[in-house]
Design an enzyme around this catalytic site. Sequence first.
Site, PDB file in Angstrom:
ATOM      1  N   CYS A 184       0.827  -1.262   0.068  1.00 15.61           N
ATOM      2  CA  CYS A 184       0.099  -0.005   0.012  1.00 15.61           C
ATOM      3  C   CYS A 184       0.976   1.261   0.045  1.00 15.61           C
ATOM      4  CB  CYS A 184      -0.747   0.120   1.140  1.00 15.61           C
ATOM      5  SG  CYS A 184      -0.031   0.158   2.799  1.00 15.61           S
ATOM      6  N   CYS A 190       3.600   1.790   2.713  1.00 17.66           N
ATOM      7  CA  CYS A 190       4.734   0.909   2.483  1.00 17.66           C
ATOM      8  C   CYS A 190       5.639   1.624   1.406  1.00 17.66           C
ATOM      9  CB  CYS A 190       4.386  -0.273   1.801  1.00 17.66           C
ATOM     10  SG  CYS A 190       3.689  -1.588   2.598  1.00 17.66           S
ATOM     11  N   ASP A 211      10.756  28.205 -31.836  1.00 19.60           N
ATOM     12  CA  ASP A 211      11.672  28.271 -32.781  1.00 19.60           C
ATOM     13  C   ASP A 211      10.967  28.512 -34.067  1.00 19.60           C
ATOM     14  OD1 ASP A 211      14.389  29.034 -33.728  1.00 19.60           O
ATOM     15  OD2 ASP A 211      14.410  27.040 -34.150  1.00 19.60           O
ATOM     16  N   ASP A 249      14.325  22.866 -31.890  1.00 17.50           N
ATOM     17  CA  ASP A 249      14.954  21.664 -32.338  1.00 17.50           C
ATOM     18  C   ASP A 249      16.478  21.644 -32.662  1.00 17.50           C
ATOM     19  OD1 ASP A 249      14.849  23.435 -34.560  1.00 17.50           O
ATOM     20  OD2 ASP A 249      15.149  21.492 -35.973  1.00 17.50           O
ATOM     21  N   ASP A 292      18.688  26.205 -29.480  1.00 17.20           N
ATOM     22  CA  ASP A 292      17.314  26.235 -28.462  1.00 17.20           C
ATOM     23  C   ASP A 292      17.554  25.703 -27.302  1.00 17.20           C
ATOM     24  OD1 ASP A 292      15.951  27.467 -30.589  1.00 17.20           O
ATOM     25  OD2 ASP A 292      15.670  25.321 -31.507  1.00 17.20           O
TER      26      ASP A 292
END
Length: 781
Positions: free
Chosen positions: A30, A33, A440, A674, A678
Amino acid sequence: MPHATLNLPSHATPAPAGDTLELAVTGMTCAACSSRLEKVLNRLPGVRATVNLATERATLHFAPGALSLEQAIAAVAGAGFGASDARRLEREAERARQHAAWRAEFRHFWIAALLTLPLAAQMPAMFGLWPGGEIHHDFVPRGLQLLLATPVQFWIGARFYRGGWAAVKGGGANMDVLVVLGTSAAYAYSVFVTLAGRHDLHVYFEASAMIITLVLLGKLLEARAKARTTAALDALLRLQPKMARIERDGEVVEVPVESLRPGDAFVLRPGDAVPVDGVVEHGESAVSEAMLTGESLPIDKRGGDPVFAATINGNGLLRCRATGVGAHTLLAGIIRLVEQAQGSKAPVQRLADRISAVFVPVVVGIALLTFAAWYAAGGDFQQALINAVAVLVIACPCALGLATPTAIMVGTGQGARAGMLVKNAEALELAERIAVLAVDKTGTLTEGQPALSDVEPAAGWTRTRLLGVAAALEQGSAHPIAAAVVAAAKAEAAALPAAEAVRAVGGMGIEGRVEVAGVSRAVLLGAPRFLAGRGVALPDGACEALAADGRTLVAVAVDGVFAGLLGVADRVRADSAAAVARLQAKGVRVVMLTGDHPATAAAIAAQTGIAEWRAGVLPGDKAAAVDALRGGQVLDAGMGNETGEGAGNGLRSGRTAGGAGSGRAPLRVGMAGDGINDAPALAAADVSFAIGVGADVAVEAADITLVRNSLHGVADAIDLSRATLSKIRQNLFFAFVYNALGIPLAAAGLLNPVIAGAAMAMSSVSVVSNSLLLRRWRAGR
């Protein structure tokens, strides 16, 4: 779609402190734990640990050399759990072990059910529902009840005693403690009454046995439902074929995929699944990459194009060379990121963790108060005991512990199927809160494959000569614009003179010395602002005409004198305008940040429907611009910054709710890009998205990698975030309400312990089943 290779990091996000260790944990039942184990591990010197109940994983970050595998396993064992190195577990072997454990649990449940059935059969008589309406508590002889209930309590229920003892010994409490206290009290009382021959008092063997049986049933259903939450990951694992076809001695033979090495040649017949990542050497075909990218249309492949493991070849025959095998394929990278995300914790789970840490002791206290209050009020020991047992049984915090991780597991799995790789649960949670998205231009809004479109030499220069000088400087660069210039020069057979002392100026251009007419000349090449900053006079209006058509401008100067202008065209992606409109419809402000000329930026912004943009942004300034947007500053349409002086140019504050001037909380800012330039902005954003064709450093810096080369992936990620967080909130609501209503009802004597046990078992199942509804989510445009 452009052909490009997505190089995912070979490992998950590195541990901030140095090394990372992942353990497969057994014995957790549970939320209490996992919370207790997390505390134990975090007490180790220099260790920062997280424990996930749903995945049964513990992830430990620590300084290099500060912790060994043996020490970590010993610490877990000391807390009462089992552990092993998760990285050494074969996935198929782990699945087999889990299935074997499930079969054992299934067998134990049916034994318990058969032993409990006669006890349960007398329950109608206990409530006067038997024919004749008489109440019978001893419809089954008490001696037989004792014989039936004992093996259920101490053999089938031994797991609860072991778990409860380990929890108490470790200084905590968990669900097992609640079950043991409740059932043991009912069983011990019934044994005492039976052995004392007190037929005037009732016995509750059926309650103790049925509680254990129902808890086991709940665990079985929960385990089955949890297994379905990993269905997306299992589907990914099944994608890669087991065999590959290679050429050997002039013949095509099948070999195990594991035997392939980088550089090996393999053959793809029509309909074959690609065994490993590679590059096409001969042949043409269309390859379906839908299983990795979510893109439904097949991608044309020919010599030099990449192919990825688990994608499906079309009707052509391809001969390929392996470039990535084993753990270094795109598929393996996706699986690693999905596993990492499924094992991470969302910030919303912290509330559940804090509550579960103190929940069990509080419940035990409430049960004791319930017993004392009922006994003091009426002197009825039996009623006081039964009500206290009902409180203990119904208060199990399992549903609370499963509310968040199960939804995260399903959500990240669905994201992977749609081509979105989420690095951590926090990113998935924050994505729905994005108010501003900075994007970008090159490779994000555009296709990222520029081609030279215009050459305008100055007086005294020819087209071919200007191209040759420019290509001489650019031929050592990996930038897409450089590739376009070099390709155009070679296509026109322009001579490339020798170049030396070549140096790139980040975000601006390149400089060096090139042999022109037998004399070494100083050459500058780059954005017009780069040349202007070096004192080069550009003709009036020379840039505006080309830039107005969306061209990226490259100016050339020789010995400080303007030599000509190059125009590079990068087509806007066909779906960029629709993706921007979709994001804006969700209430997201889309802002473009680019290092390009203002006129070029204005043209691209107009084509994509973006009202706010800033041009001439240096790589370092993009991160500063993200911070400014977070503070509520806005960009005015047309306000570019050709001089590149700083992040504040083109920005002004006070127009957006939640801005710095309003005294409200900062806005959540996302960043999509990308390229290498960036990476700083991606790292600075609250949630960052790397477009699939991106550079390695961009993928490393981003929180979410979009395998498909489309800005629609950002909108899909926001949709997925909203769907997942909605399920988490529903789960937490159900879990909290269940306990908030159940405990008072049990304390008031309105719940029988058996009914409480059934309700407790089904609460966990309902939470996991609700999370599984996320499997119906689909990425949509």
